[in-house]
Write an enzyme that holds these catalytic residues in place. Structure first.
Site, short mmCIF file in Angstrom:
data_model
loop_
_atom_site.label_atom_id
_atom_site.label_comp_id
_atom_site.label_asym_id
_atom_site.label_seq_id
_atom_site.Cartn_x
_atom_site.Cartn_y
_atom_site.Cartn_z
N LYS A 39 39.00 44.36 36.14
CA LYS A 39 40.41 44.74 36.31
C LYS A 39 40.81 44.58 37.78
CE LYS A 39 39.01 49.59 36.74
NZ LYS A 39 38.81 50.84 35.99
N ARG A 135 42.74 61.99 31.13
CA ARG A 135 43.63 60.86 31.44
C ARG A 135 44.27 60.36 30.15
NH1 ARG A 135 41.06 56.16 35.10
NH2 ARG A 135 39.77 55.87 33.27
N HIS A 165 35.18 58.27 29.03
CA HIS A 165 35.00 58.00 30.45
C HIS A 165 34.68 59.29 31.18
CE1 HIS A 165 35.43 55.42 33.94
NE2 HIS A 165 36.30 56.23 34.51
N ARG A 221 29.99 50.10 30.96
CA ARG A 221 31.14 49.44 31.61
C ARG A 221 30.86 49.44 33.10
NH1 ARG A 221 33.13 53.42 28.33
NH2 ARG A 221 33.92 54.56 30.14
N TYR A 267 52.86 47.21 69.95
CA TYR A 267 54.04 48.08 69.74
C TYR A 267 53.79 49.48 70.27
CZ TYR A 267 56.08 44.68 66.49
OH TYR A 267 56.63 43.56 65.93
N CYS A 313 49.66 45.12 63.90
CA CYS A 313 50.98 44.59 63.56
C CYS A 313 50.95 44.08 62.12
CB CYS A 313 51.35 43.45 64.51
SG CYS A 313 51.18 43.88 66.25
N ASP A 315 51.03 41.02 61.06
CA ASP A 315 50.24 39.80 60.88
C ASP A 315 49.13 39.62 61.90
OD1 ASP A 315 52.46 38.99 59.08
OD2 ASP A 315 53.51 38.79 61.00
C1 PLP Z 1 37.48 51.14 35.94
C2 PLP Z 1 36.78 51.65 34.75
C3 PLP Z 1 35.39 51.53 34.63
C4 PLP Z 1 34.50 51.04 35.75
O1 PLP Z 1 34.17 52.12 36.59
P1 PLP Z 1 33.19 51.91 37.84
O2 PLP Z 1 33.11 53.26 38.45
O3 PLP Z 1 33.90 50.94 38.74
O4 PLP Z 1 31.93 51.37 37.34
C5 PLP Z 1 34.80 51.90 33.43
N1 PLP Z 1 35.54 52.40 32.42
C6 PLP Z 1 36.88 52.55 32.51
C7 PLP Z 1 37.64 53.10 31.36
C8 PLP Z 1 37.54 52.21 33.69
O5 PLP Z 1 38.86 52.38 33.77
#
Ligand code: PLP
Length: 376
Positions: A39, A135, A165, A221, A267, A313, A315
């Site tokens: 992602k 979430r 998660h 994941r 600046y 700055c 750039d």
């Molecule tokens: C981003 C995400 C992950 C990956 O998590 P990491 O900590 O980067 O390994 C796994 N599961 C879900 C649902 C996520 O949104």
């Protein structure tokens, strides 16, 4: 990659991605598959390049947050399974079906809305359970029961997976992690009473999969650690697997001058030379994601640390050099030169944030380079 003219680039070491996947592969059980999380343009590393390398190196599936991100992968010719983590509006679900993209769902209303417009090919979905992240996801047994009834009726929708998660898998204290695990097991027990077709279960991100490999179900994941970054200070110290960072950031001196004692830089004239000093200018600034708060952090020139002086700055940025260097001398802002290193974690700590954020905020204006000739 398109040609670029500016001497500022991020080098992405794809071999490091392969190395990191090998490390987790050696750690988790054989039957546990690896979903490479790409992602946010592969956490700023380049989603397509990382995805291809990950699949070559033993990852089995891909995951993204948005339908758009999944389409970028499909457009590049990638045919591996892709899971979208985020909620896709029911009206857009046909795009996923047409492109063989698996979606996440967690609402009964979503199922019912999608089932109103059945497609010829079935839509594959994974159900998200909220076991304590707070979430998105199904939280209660009543919700789960109602969703399964709706799912039974939705003929064009095929449930292929279930996941949750963790909120604290990267922390030393494991109470909340354990609670989430038992909540998952409770919901799983109920689910298995009510549902007979097989699904895959996956719970672990980088932190959970590297620290508790024996607790992973059918898949993991794998995100931040694939990029060679530890999910937290705790995991960095514990070092459950060895990781190599894939991202480094470089520029070149475009101007070098000697200024007299008392001269001011940038600046606001906030920096004043304490003596006669060599000042170099590099073409990177806050529009590249090199944020103004990074004023004062070191960069590497000729294997030595040199500080950023004066305000950053949009750039350009100025650095104080220890001597004269020729135009085009390489400057490393994140990465290694000889024995010195400015790590992603150093930059994150300076900005009072986590390493995840840094490659994501290095903007598109900084070309990502994959050729090994750029290796530093
Ligand atoms: C981003 C995400 C992950 C990956 O998590 P990491 O900590 O980067 O390994 C796994 N599961 C879900 C649902 C996520 O949104």
């Amino acid at each position: 990659m398109a040609h670029f003219y500016r001497p500022t680039w991020a080098h992405i070491d794809l071999d490091a991605i392969g190395y990191n996947i090998n490390q987790i592969r050696k750690t988790i059980p054989k039957h546990t598959s690896i979903m490479a999380v790409v992602k946010a343009n592969g956490y700023g590393h380049g989603a397509v390049q990382v995805a291809k390398k990950a699949l070559e190196s033993g990852a089995n599936k891909l995951a993204v947050a948005l339908l758009e991100e999944a389409l970028v992968l499909r457009d590049s010719g990638i045919t591996a399974p892709i899971l979208v983590f985020g909620r896709v509006a029911p009206a857009d679900v046909h795009i996923a079906t047409q492109n063989n993209i698996t979606l996440t769902f967690f609402q009964k209303e979503w199922l019912e809305a999608v089932a109103l417009h059945p497609s010829e090919t079935p839509l594959e979905v994974h159900m998200k359970w909220d076991t304590g992240m707070g979430r998105v996801g199904v939280r209660t047994e009543e919700e789960l029961t109602a969703i399964l009834e709706a799912l039974q009726k939705a003929k064009n929708i095929k449930l292929k997976g279930i996941y949750t998660h963790f909120a604290t898998a990267d922390e030393a204290a494991c109470d909340h992690f354990n609670e989430q695990n038992s909540r998952f097991q409770q919901l799983k027990a109920l689910f298995e009473k009510k549902w007979s077709s097989p699904v895959v279960y996956h719970t672990g991100n980088s932190a959970a999969s590297s620290r508790y490999p024996e607790k992973m179900y059918d898949g993991i994941r794998f995100g931040i650690a694939m990029y060679g970054l530890y999910p937290s200070q705790t995991t960095k110290v514990e070092h459950p697997i060895d990781l190599k960072p894939a991202f480094s950031l470089h520029s070149r001196l475009i101007h070098v001058k000697k200024v007299e004692k008392g001269a001011t830089i940038s600046y606001g004239a906030t920096y004043e030379a304490k003596t006669d000093e060599w000042i170099g200018t590099i073409p990177i600034g806050y529009a590249d994601g090199w944020l103004r708060k990074l004023q004062g952090i070191d960069v590497l020139v000729n294997g030595k640390r040199m500080p950023i002086v004066g305000r950053i700055c949009m750039d350009q940025t100025m650095i104080r050099l220890d001597q004269h260097y020729p135009i085009d001398t390489k400057v490393t802002l994140i990465g290694r030169q000889g024995r010195e290193e400015i790590s992603m974690d150093d930059v994150a700590t300076w900005l009072d944030t986590i390493n995840y954020e840094i490659p994501c905020i290095i903007s598109d204006r900084v070309p990502r380079v994959y050729d090994s000739e750029y290796k530093s």
